[in-house]
Write an enzyme that holds these catalytic residues in place. Sequence first.
Site, PDB file in Angstrom:
ATOM      1  N   SER A   2      -6.774  -6.389  -3.034  1.00 52.48           N
ATOM      2  CA  SER A   2      -6.703  -4.943  -3.282  1.00 52.48           C
ATOM      3  C   SER A   2      -7.157  -4.569  -4.692  1.00 52.48           C
ATOM      4  CB  SER A   2      -5.258  -4.464  -3.092  1.00 52.48           C
ATOM      5  OG  SER A   2      -4.393  -5.121  -4.019  1.00 52.48           O
ATOM      6  N   TYR A  39      -2.064 -17.272   4.748  1.00 49.93           N
ATOM      7  CA  TYR A  39      -2.312 -15.838   4.925  1.00 49.93           C
ATOM      8  C   TYR A  39      -2.864 -15.631   6.342  1.00 49.93           C
ATOM      9  CZ  TYR A  39      -3.960 -11.250   3.120  1.00 49.93           C
ATOM     10  OH  TYR A  39      -4.179  -9.921   2.882  1.00 49.93           O
ATOM     11  N   ARG A  66     -10.481  -2.956   8.511  1.00 52.02           N
ATOM     12  CA  ARG A  66      -9.340  -2.527   9.313  1.00 52.02           C
ATOM     13  C   ARG A  66      -9.558  -1.118   9.861  1.00 52.02           C
ATOM     14  NH1 ARG A  66      -3.494  -2.856   6.714  1.00 52.02           N
ATOM     15  NH2 ARG A  66      -4.635  -1.598   5.210  1.00 52.02           N
TER      16      ARG A  66
END
Length: 568
Positions: free
Chosen positions: A206, A475, A414
Site C-alpha cells: 500500500s 500471505y 481487486r
Amino acid sequence: MIDGVKQQKWWGWGEEGKAYHHEDKPKFAPFVKKMVGVDITAPVAPVPPFSSLDVPASRLSDALRADLESVLGAGFVQTDDETRVVHGFGKGVRDLLRVRSGRLSRLPDVVVYPGTQQEVERLVDAVVAADGVLIPFGGGSNIVAALEAKPDEHRQVVSVNLGRMNKVLEIDEVSGLAHIEAGVFGPDMEDQLRARGWTMGHHPDSFVWSTLGGWIATRSSGMQSDKYGDIADICRGLTMVMPGRVLTLRPLPSTSSGPSVREMVLGSEGRLGIITSAWVNVHRIPEVRELQAYFFPTYEDGLKACQEIVESDAAVMMARVSDAIETQYIMANGKKSSRLGSLSSKAIQKIMLQKGWDLEKIAMSFVGFEGSPTHVRYEKGLVSKIVRRHGGMGVGKGPGSLYDQKKYDTPYIRDFMLDRGLVADVSETSTPWAYAEQIHTNTVAAFQRAMDEIGVRGVVFCHLSHSYHSGACQYFTFAIADSSPDAEKTYDHAKRVIQQSFMDNHGTVSHHHGVGEEHSPWMDQDISPAGVFIQQALFDGVDPGRNLNPGKIIHEGAPGISTNSTEA
C-alpha cells in the site's frame, strides 16, 4: 478536497483514471477462466455515479463546527458528501461491496485537516469535550475495518486526516534517525529522504496510498523487511496526542523502562490517541540494488530454501517465494512476450522438464540484494548455492525488474475483479518454521472445502513474504466467483474459514494488516483471554469515555459473529 492532500476515489483503490488492464496480458483471461470459470473479457456495467448514492446528512452541531473552525480555519473543516464517504471506509472487500451498493451506514460527520501538532492537541480536546468520536485517517488503505464508526454511534464522528502533516522534520545523520510527521505518504517521504541521500526502506504493498502514522498504528511490514525490519523495528520514538496530554517517546536504541509504552502504541489503531510524528531508523542509499528470480520444483522446496537463506550469512533485502497457483498467476500477468523473451521462456521450461519438474507445481521466488558491489556478489553466491541445494535454478534479474516496477499496481486488480463478479481479498499470518508447510497445506484445503460446501468456485494462493529467525509470514490471496446479492455472505464464509485455519495451525490473526473489526473475533484464541483482558484494561484506562476509535481490536460483534471454529 484539500490542496496538497491526496485522496483515493470513493468506490475503489487509488486515483481516478488508473486501473488494471488485461488486454496486454494474453494469458490472464484463460487463467481466470480455468481457475474460477469467469470470462473477464465480457462487458461490465460501469460503476454508478456518486450522485446516485443516498448519503446520510452530517450530524455536526453548530457548536462543534465553530470550535473546530476556530482551531483549524473553516477551509480545513469539511462536511461535503464525497469527502465524508471517502473517509467513512477503508479498502477492504466488505468496504467496497457496501459503498458500491450504496450501503453507507454511519459516516463521519466531519473531516478535519490539522496542519500542526498544536492544532491536533486543540481539536482532540474540543471533540472529547463535546463527547465526540475521533478516528485517525492516513491514506485510507486499511482493509480490516479500522476506519469506520460503529453503525449505532449516536455521537458526532470526526475523521482526522493528517495529510497536511507530511514533512521530514529532521535527520540525525550521526545516529541514522529521522523525525517525520505522521501524515506523510510513502512516496513523498522517500522523495524527501532520498534528496538527502537516505532511505527508510519500508515498502508495503500500500506504499503509494498509506502513511507513516498508519504504518505505526497497524504494525505494518514492508517488502524489504528482511533487511530493514518491520515498522516496529524501524520506529524508535514518537509523539501521540491523547485527551488532555501528549505522549513523547525519545528515539532510543533500547530501554529497560518497564512495560514498553512504545510497543503499546504500535498497532493501537487510534485507540490510544493520534500519532503526529515519529523518529525512525534511516539508512544511506545502497550502491547496488538487485532482484534475482529463481524457480523451485515445489513451494515446499522454496520454503526450505528461504529458511536456509535466513539462517545463512546472506542478509538479503527480501526473500519471497510463491506457491504453484500464485506462480501461474504471476506468469499469467506477464505482457505479450517479444520473440526473444518467448524463446527464453521456452528454453527455461525445457530445462525444467529435463530435470523432471512438473510445470503445474513449480514455485517462483524473488530474492533482493542491496549494498556494495562486492557485498552483493558475495550474497548472490551464497544464495545460488542454497537454491541449488534445494533443487532450484536461477533465471536472472529480468523477472525481478518487472516485479519491482509493478509491485504497487497489484491492489488495482481487486476493483477489476469486483467489476466482473469476483470477490478477491487477502489474509496473512505468521508461524514458526516448524509449521510453515502445515499452515499452507491446511489453509488451502480448508478454503476449497468451504467453497465446495456452498457450491461456489474459488481459488486461493499464497507466497512467503517476510522471514525471521524463527519463522515467516505467509500471505494468502483468494478469489470467489459470486456476483449474487449474497456475495458478502460468501466472502464472510471464506474469510472465517481462512482465519480459523490460522488459529488451528499455529498462526497469528494477522502479520501486518492489523486487527480492526475484521480480525477481532479471533483475538482471544490468538493472545488468550487474559491477553484481551490486558488490552481492554489499557483502552479503558486511557479512554474511559470511548472517544478514541471505539470498537477496534476488542471484539464487539459483527463482522465476526463468534469464535467457535469455522462458525466464527
